[in-house]
Design an enzyme around this catalytic site. Structure first.
Site, PDB file in Angstrom:
ATOM      1  N   CYS A  18       7.402  22.848   9.482  1.00  0.00           N
ATOM      2  CA  CYS A  18       6.503  22.371   8.434  1.00  0.00           C
ATOM      3  C   CYS A  18       6.403  20.857   8.535  1.00  0.00           C
ATOM      4  O   CYS A  18       7.147  20.219   9.280  1.00  0.00           O
ATOM      5  CB  CYS A  18       6.982  22.797   7.047  1.00  0.00           C
ATOM      6  SG  CYS A  18       8.576  22.102   6.582  1.00  0.00           S
ATOM      7  N   ASP A 443     -23.592  10.695  15.496  1.00  0.00           N
ATOM      8  CA  ASP A 443     -23.950  10.297  16.849  1.00  0.00           C
ATOM      9  C   ASP A 443     -25.403  10.704  17.090  1.00  0.00           C
ATOM     10  O   ASP A 443     -25.855  11.748  16.605  1.00  0.00           O
ATOM     11  CB  ASP A 443     -23.039  10.995  17.854  1.00  0.00           C
ATOM     12  CG  ASP A 443     -23.507  10.805  19.282  1.00  0.00           C
ATOM     13  OD1 ASP A 443     -23.556   9.650  19.726  1.00  0.00           O
ATOM     14  OD2 ASP A 443     -23.843  11.815  19.929  1.00  0.00           O
TER      15      ASP A 443
END
Length: 751
Positions: A18, A443
């Site tokens: 974790c 973009d």
């Protein structure tokens, strides 16, 4: 190996379960003198800067003392990046989890069924339950027990601790009840009482809780491992983009094919039409058009002649070139871009899941409450069995079954629905960013535009037939491989259906083409080509040419039989859906910014067409500048989403708070992004953010109700008002609620 000066080392970390594990390792490393470290849970790597006198072995030893493994990753092989030990290790981890999950599900289902349905409880059902549950708790649940033991050695508690303590307590009590209590009596029926009776209470079994919790949590861990498996694939895709082999031209003209890794600075190599340029260099022979769009975002191919620089991994779209290598290996632009992606990934903090953060406090509190319950009942003379039963009820009611399901079920339903809509969400850590983003960087090439040159307009001189212009120009251009020529030829074919064969054809390097078509002497190319034949554009065509060029479009002149007859407009066309997509993104509270390697005139023309303010246009940027732009926006306090599709976008996608990659782009961009838009439609970006936000909201509501259930039920269990069997049923109900809430995501619709 001891360093003699300040150095930067990357370590591959093993054993993390974790995000708190990553934080613990990072904390331990940073306590060392002269060491600065960041640990990325998603990529399972530590980036360490260490001073003189601190060896790599010292760093590894510190990680191992913390309870994890560490090693220096093997360098990637140019021919097959990242296909070695790391990749195999990831496959082994996933295979092991899948085997444990399969075992848990197959064996736990009948255990739960027999415990909850009295009609299934035959004479020796409890012993069959023990036989089936034992492998689930021991073999299938071993990763939880191992992690809990490791955490306990270092004074820490995580979700693994609660899972291990809860399942072990339930299984241990069941063993005691079977062998030392009355639960093993033939024909025993599982008691089901609302409250805990004072006295023996030795007939209670909790095997279904132990097996069921293990199976549920393993399912969540398995799907998490699947999403993490390709964490380093962006770097792999970048490295694979380059050429693998190269033809070296030796003195005397002798040619030899060798691996790219054998190239040295100063070597000359051959690049044929359609081949990738092996490494950064300078053209020494030939001329051609080089398509650098996947590296620079420049939509128009660049004409190169002797003396011009070229970049490795770009595509030779035209003639034969001989290039002298100027940079090789790690010094090339491609390698530096790969390093940018790696740095951006390592610099992005791993999202620490809400359940882990709360369980760091929740677990010790539950264990303390269970012990307090045991002591309270013993102190009130209720009897050891009753006291222990109440304590077990506390542990079982707190078992994080619903917590374990909260994220994976919502993620599974949300990602499944997303896949139907052309949206891929890579994992729960992605979702946190979607709610915070306020700026979206788009973009241009391949994202807002189609990414390929297209014939947009034909302007014929007075008295000239447009179809004739297309027929003559298209015929000549059809014989050329230049991307602009392909756009003209494809446009002509689309309008006319077929084209004749030229009687003569010649390429004029850097200027265009000339030839004979149906007896006409035809010229197609730059205006300078016409000037060489003493021809000028008439005023009406010159005005068209100037207007097109001011809009950032490429202009092709057409002449035949000694007269200039037409000009053609060619450009990277804007996608039909881009304007609507920008409107939807604004509706989500995002400010759109257009980012491109193209020149400002082209960029502002595209921005106006899709409805972006020209003041929000950032043009003429190099790949490394795209990362800097994202960082600059983040430094201004903005939370940035980036949408892109090219290799040149990969590092910026990784750096952004939220990366959205177009599935029609490169593997590097897709793997660096957090969300992948398979449809290649920019409208999917708005849908993706909406879906991700709704999925995150579902996860948060799941976690809230899972914890609220615990907060409400724990006092009842401690007071003896919940029989452990009832506690198990309540735990199962909380799981059903979480799954039902998650299934509501199936109704998500696009705007």
């Amino acid at each position: 190996m001891t360093t003699t000066a300040a150095a930067e080392t990357e370590l591959a970390i093993g054993g993390m379960t974790c995000a708190s594990c990553a934080a613990r390792i990072e904390k331990k490393l940073n306590r060392m003198d002269g060491v600065t470290a960041t640990v990325n849970y998603a990529t399972e790597k530590a980036k360490v800067t260490h001073a003189a006198g601190v060896s790599v072995q010292d760093l590894i030893a510190t990680v191992e003392k913390t309870g994890y493994t560490a090693r220096e990753p093997a360098p990637p092989k140019p021919s097959a990046p990242d296909d070695g030990e790391s990749g195999q290790g990831e496959s082994d981890e996933l295979r092991s989890l899948r085997e444990r999950l399969t075992t848990a599900v197959v064996l736990a289902v009948p255990v739960v069924a027999m415990a909850m349905i009295p009609s299934l409880q035959f004479e020796y059902w409890q012993w069959l339950s023990l036989t089936l549950a034992a492998p689930v708790v021991t073999y299938a649940g071993w990763p939880f027990h191992k992690a809990a033991f490791t955490n306990a050695r270092h004074g820490a508690a995580t979700m693994d601790t609660l899972i291990s303590v809860g399942t072990t307590a339930a299984f241990g009590w069941s063993l005691w009840a079977l062998f030392l209590g009355t639960a093993g009596t033939p024909g025993m029926k599982h008691p089901f009482e609302l409250t805990i009776a004072r006295g023996e209470g030795t007939g209670n079994l909790y095997l279904e809780a132990a097996a069921g919790v293990t199976a549920f949590i393993l399912a969540g861990r398995y799907f998490e491992a699947r999403s993490k498996r390709k964490a380093g694939a962006a770097l792999k895709a970048l490295l694979e983009l380059g050429a693998k082999d190269v033809t070296v031209v030796h003195a005397g003209g002798h040619e030899q094919t060798v691996s790219v890794g054998e190239l040295k600075v100063g070597d000359r190599f051959l690049v044929r039409p359609g081949e990738k340029i092996a490494t950064d260099g300078t053209v020494v022979e030939g001329s051609s058009a080089v398509d650098a769009s996947m590296l620079t975002g420049e939509s128009v191919p660049v004409e190169v002649t002797p003396g011009d620089s070229v970049t490795g991994a770009t595509l030779n779209a035209g003639g034969r070139l001989v290039v002298e290598a100027t940079r090789v290996g790690a010094d090339t632009q491609l390698a530096r871009m790969a390093k940018l992606v790696e740095d951006a990934q390592n610099g992005k903090a791993a999202a620490q899941r809400l359940a882990d953060r709360i369980s760091a406090v929740f677990v010790p509190v539950v264990i303390a409450l269970a012990l307090g319950t045991l002591g309270f009942w013993l102190g009130n003379g209720a009897g050891t069995a009753a006291a222990f039963t109440a304590a077990v009820a506390v542990l079982i009611i707190a078992c994080p079954c619903a917590l374990g399901l909260a994220t994976p079920t919502a993620l599974l339903v949300g990602t499944g629905r997303g896949a139907q809509l052309g949206i891929l969400i890579k994992g729960p850590e992605v979702l946190e960013s979607t709610r915070k983003v306020d700026t979206v960087v788009l973009d241009k090439t391949g994202t807002v535009t189609t990414g390929r040159m297209t014939l947009l307009a034909v302007h014929a001189a007075h008295g000239t037939d447009e179809a004739e212009v297309l027929r003559l120009a298209g015929t000549l251009e059809h014989a050329s491989e230049h991307p602009v020529a392909r756009a003209v030829a494809d446009g002509a074919l689309e309008k006319l259906g077929s084209l004749p064969v030229p009687e003569d054809f010649a390429n004029v390097p850097g200027l265009g083409v000339q030839g004979i078509v149906d007896g006409h002497a035809v010229l197609v190319g730059r205006e300078r080509l016409l000037a060489d034949w003493a021809m000028e554009l008439p005023e009406e065509l010159r005005l068209r040419k100037d207007a097109a060029e001011s809009a950032g479009r490429t202009v092709v002149a057409v002449a035949w039989d000694g007269d200039a007859r037409a000009v053609l407009e060619v450009a990277d066309a804007v996608k039909d859906t881009s304007r609507e997509a920008v409107t939807r993104l604004r509706g989500l509270g995002l400010t759109p910014i257009l980012l491109t390697g193209d020149n400002r005139a082209v960029a502002e023309s595209v921005a106006r067409e899709v409805g972006i303010d020209p003041g929000q246009v950032i043009a003429e940027v190099l790949p490394q500048d795209k990362v800097d732009v994202v960082k600059r926006l983040q430094a201004q306090g903005r939370s940035v989403a980036m949408v892109g599709d090219g290799v040149n976008d990969a590092a910026a996608l990784a750096q952004a708070d939220l990366g959205l990659s177009m599935g029609t782009g490169t593997d590097a961009a897709i793997e660096a992004g957090d969300l992948t838009l398979v449809r290649g439609d920019l409208r999917a970006a708005a849908d993706a953010i909406r879906l991700a936000r709704r999925t995150l909201g579902t996860i948060r509501s799941n976690l809230f109700w899972a914890f609220a259930y615990n907060v409400a039920a724990l006092p009842l269990a401690a007071a003896g008002l919940l029989n452990p069997m009832l506690a198990g049923a309540a735990m199962a109900f909380s799981s059903v609620f979480v799954v039902g809430n998650s299934l509501r995501l199936r109704s998500f619709r696009t705007a």
